[in-house]
Design a protein around this motif. Sequence first.
Motif, PDB file in Angstrom:
ATOM      1  N   ASN A 147       0.867  -1.175   0.000  1.00  0.00           N
ATOM      2  CA  ASN A 147       0.000   0.000   0.000  1.00  0.00           C
ATOM      3  C   ASN A 147       0.906   1.229   0.000  1.00  0.00           C
ATOM      4  N   PRO A 148       0.978   1.940  -1.129  1.00  0.00           N
ATOM      5  CA  PRO A 148       1.968   3.014  -1.260  1.00  0.00           C
ATOM      6  C   PRO A 148       1.709   4.214  -0.349  1.00  0.00           C
ATOM      7  N   SER A 149       0.567   4.260   0.300  1.00  0.00           N
ATOM      8  CA  SER A 149       0.343   5.339   1.265  1.00  0.00           C
ATOM      9  C   SER A 149       1.101   5.078   2.566  1.00  0.00           C
ATOM     10  N   PHE A 150       1.161   3.815   2.969  1.00  0.00           N
ATOM     11  CA  PHE A 150       1.590   3.523   4.342  1.00  0.00           C
ATOM     12  C   PHE A 150       2.754   2.541   4.471  1.00  0.00           C
ATOM     13  N   ALA A 151       3.392   2.179   3.358  1.00  0.00           N
ATOM     14  CA  ALA A 151       4.423   1.138   3.406  1.00  0.00           C
ATOM     15  C   ALA A 151       5.621   1.525   4.274  1.00  0.00           C
ATOM     16  N   GLY A 152       5.857   2.827   4.444  1.00  0.00           N
ATOM     17  CA  GLY A 152       6.936   3.260   5.332  1.00  0.00           C
ATOM     18  C   GLY A 152       6.677   2.798   6.761  1.00  0.00           C
ATOM     19  N   VAL A 153       5.441   2.951   7.203  1.00  0.00           N
ATOM     20  CA  VAL A 153       5.049   2.487   8.541  1.00  0.00           C
ATOM     21  C   VAL A 153       5.262   0.975   8.653  1.00  0.00           C
ATOM     22  N   GLY A 191      -0.169   9.788   1.012  1.00  0.00           N
ATOM     23  CA  GLY A 191       0.241   9.463  -0.365  1.00  0.00           C
ATOM     24  C   GLY A 191      -0.853   8.714  -1.114  1.00  0.00           C
ATOM     25  N   SER A 207       5.158   9.213   2.339  1.00  0.00           N
ATOM     26  CA  SER A 207       5.053   9.235   0.870  1.00  0.00           C
ATOM     27  C   SER A 207       4.218  10.428   0.409  1.00  0.00           C
ATOM     28  N   GLY A 242      12.066   2.822   7.261  1.00  0.00           N
ATOM     29  CA  GLY A 242      10.681   3.253   7.028  1.00  0.00           C
ATOM     30  C   GLY A 242      10.652   4.556   6.235  1.00  0.00           C
ATOM     31  N   GLY A 253       9.088   5.021   2.344  1.00  0.00           N
ATOM     32  CA  GLY A 253       8.090   6.029   2.000  1.00  0.00           C
ATOM     33  C   GLY A 253       8.598   6.972   0.918  1.00  0.00           C
ATOM     34  N   LEU A 292       6.530  -0.530  -7.207  1.00  0.00           N
ATOM     35  CA  LEU A 292       5.123  -0.409  -6.795  1.00  0.00           C
ATOM     36  C   LEU A 292       4.502   0.863  -7.364  1.00  0.00           C
TER      37      LEU A 292
END
Lengths: 337, 337
Positions: free
Chosen positions: A230-236, B137, B204, B235, B239, B284
């Motif tokens: 999920n490119p919105s939240f992948a950092g988390v 994002g 992101s 992380g 992002g 992605l």
Amino acid sequence: MKVIMNTIEKPYLLYLGTSDSDLSIKTCRGIAQWRPEFCIGQYYTGSSDLTVGLKQMYPKEAKENGAKTMIIGLANSGGRISKSWIADIIEAIEAGLDIASGLHEKLSDIEEIQTAALKHKRKLHDIRHHKGHLPVGNGKKRSGKRILTIGTDCAVGKMYTALALEKEMKKRGFDADFVATGQTGILIKGEGISIDAVLADFISGAVELLSPDNKPEHWDIIEGQGSLFNPSFAGVSTGLLHGAQSDYLILCHEANRINIKDLEGFKVPNLKECINTNLSLAKLTNPNVKLLGVSLNCRKLNKVEAYKQIEDIENRLSLPCVDPMLTGVSKIVDSII
Amino acid sequence: MKVIMNTIEKPYLLYLGTSDSDLSIKTCRGIAQWRPEFCIGQYYTGSSDLTVGLKQMYPKEAKENGAKTMIIGLANSGGRISKSWIADIIEAIEAGLDIASGLHEKLSDIEEIQTAALKHKRKLHDIRHHKGHLPVGNGKKRSGKRILTIGTDCAVGKMYTALALEKEMKKRGFDADFVATGQTGILIKGEGISIDAVLADFISGAVELLSPDNKPEHWDIIEGQGSLFNPSFAGVSTGLLHGAQSDYLILCHEANRINIKDLEGFKVPNLKECINTNLSLAKLTNPNVKLLGVSLNCRKLNKVEAYKQIEDIENRLSLPCVDPMLTGVSKIVDSII
């Protein structure tokens, strides 16, 4: 460790607000389901027959019955504190209850609430807003065992699976604890850190703090967030994966979900790809990490189709697959032993 | 977009503080090197001969020469505003300069500074602390082209490489802009968002905001942060990778670095592994992403050894390898054409 976490005193009075929407009380429903022993009653001041199945009581009555905190476990768009709740919240403060809220808007930013809390010496817990200093993650090997629920997307059952696993493991005599990383989880557990709301530099550090060194036979069951896909939240999700230092991952997925939630043009990954990417990143902090099984959320399937898909996944991956609601999670716990 | 970003008025007076440590003025040195045209002078009130090579002047003189902002581009442990700087900062405010600081401690949290700024109607920019609402994002395809510098670790030359690339591309007539994602970069560029200091849910989204839709022939050269192989900060890197939606990545690496900076037990990944992991995640949001080349920071090598390692990497990866300091980055720009 607990000092800097949100620690909310139990038991709770669950505030259901004034709306007639069942969706708005999703968090309260989660608490009533998973922690009935923490719940003294519910307080609903709307005009419908909305309920989470607890005894309806005023804050004063709840206090007399031992309640310590009124929980604002309500979901609305924007995460604002509705004007229609303020009198009820002040009533609870005057009755001697602390207040805990998982909303984005802070209790302490509303002057009447802040004033009442100071006057009556009650605590206001804005659990999405973490207080105090967080460490930067260091990746140092910690003692004890850890399971993290990961997902093909958001809202597929990562918290539910972690809680079901904790319950089943405790029943079988494991020393196991659910570790909350999101709003609802924190309100169910009574403590935790909302990982998506810490500063980006401290994601893995916050998880390390939430799941510190423990006895060798102790299991932390860590609630996952988001998805690497999920490119919105992948950092988390990446920070969680590194901070968790998991021995085992459990992949959560919703049957028949094709598209990533709320995002145009992004497909839910296939299970194999999702597993490989997660294992490959997770190995950085625990080279021995393994996938324990799959938790398939079958809420949109009939029973026959659900069992068919579960069997199909087991055959494809040679790993246990469960739906916590339908089958329970015992097959996954079996595979730990 | 600019409204919610930190926009700092140029030109600058660079404040070098009171210390005699050359390391403490690293950020000022970066600004003087990369943006000499933005720098009116330096203001050093210590007792050594510390300099970034600019004319020494008092705030009043700098103001008379057109300076708009005094930059506190100083690094110290903990990121605190030293007591010994406060009088100098207030002197600059009284002389009519805005103040911009990349430190962790906020200018606006120091009462004397805040009071002086209000009185003299000067702006205080705490550039690590982002103000205003960031979007989550969404991964939507944006027009224009993007290059992101990634790294095997922190502090390997990602900002330096991005700035060198911008300079070379501009020289050759490309429509190219450096996009700042960290403190020093923001002070050099005059705007940007410190990505490591946004809330985890918005990493992101912040990058999408920093590098919005642009002309098809426009290039954003985005400064990377951290590394997927640094468990403290991966992380942030994830992002950034998703938000950047890069057409091209440039891998930055420090020659002969074996261990991840400041972390025991973590090895710098081999280049091939690092490239594959980054490309696999970056796909992605841009399935066509490619690696453009390697930027090798050879500061610890002699020239012979440096050229040997650069050649070795080119042979192994069949891609251009440069050291921006030693060879310039023209080979990498050639490969775009």
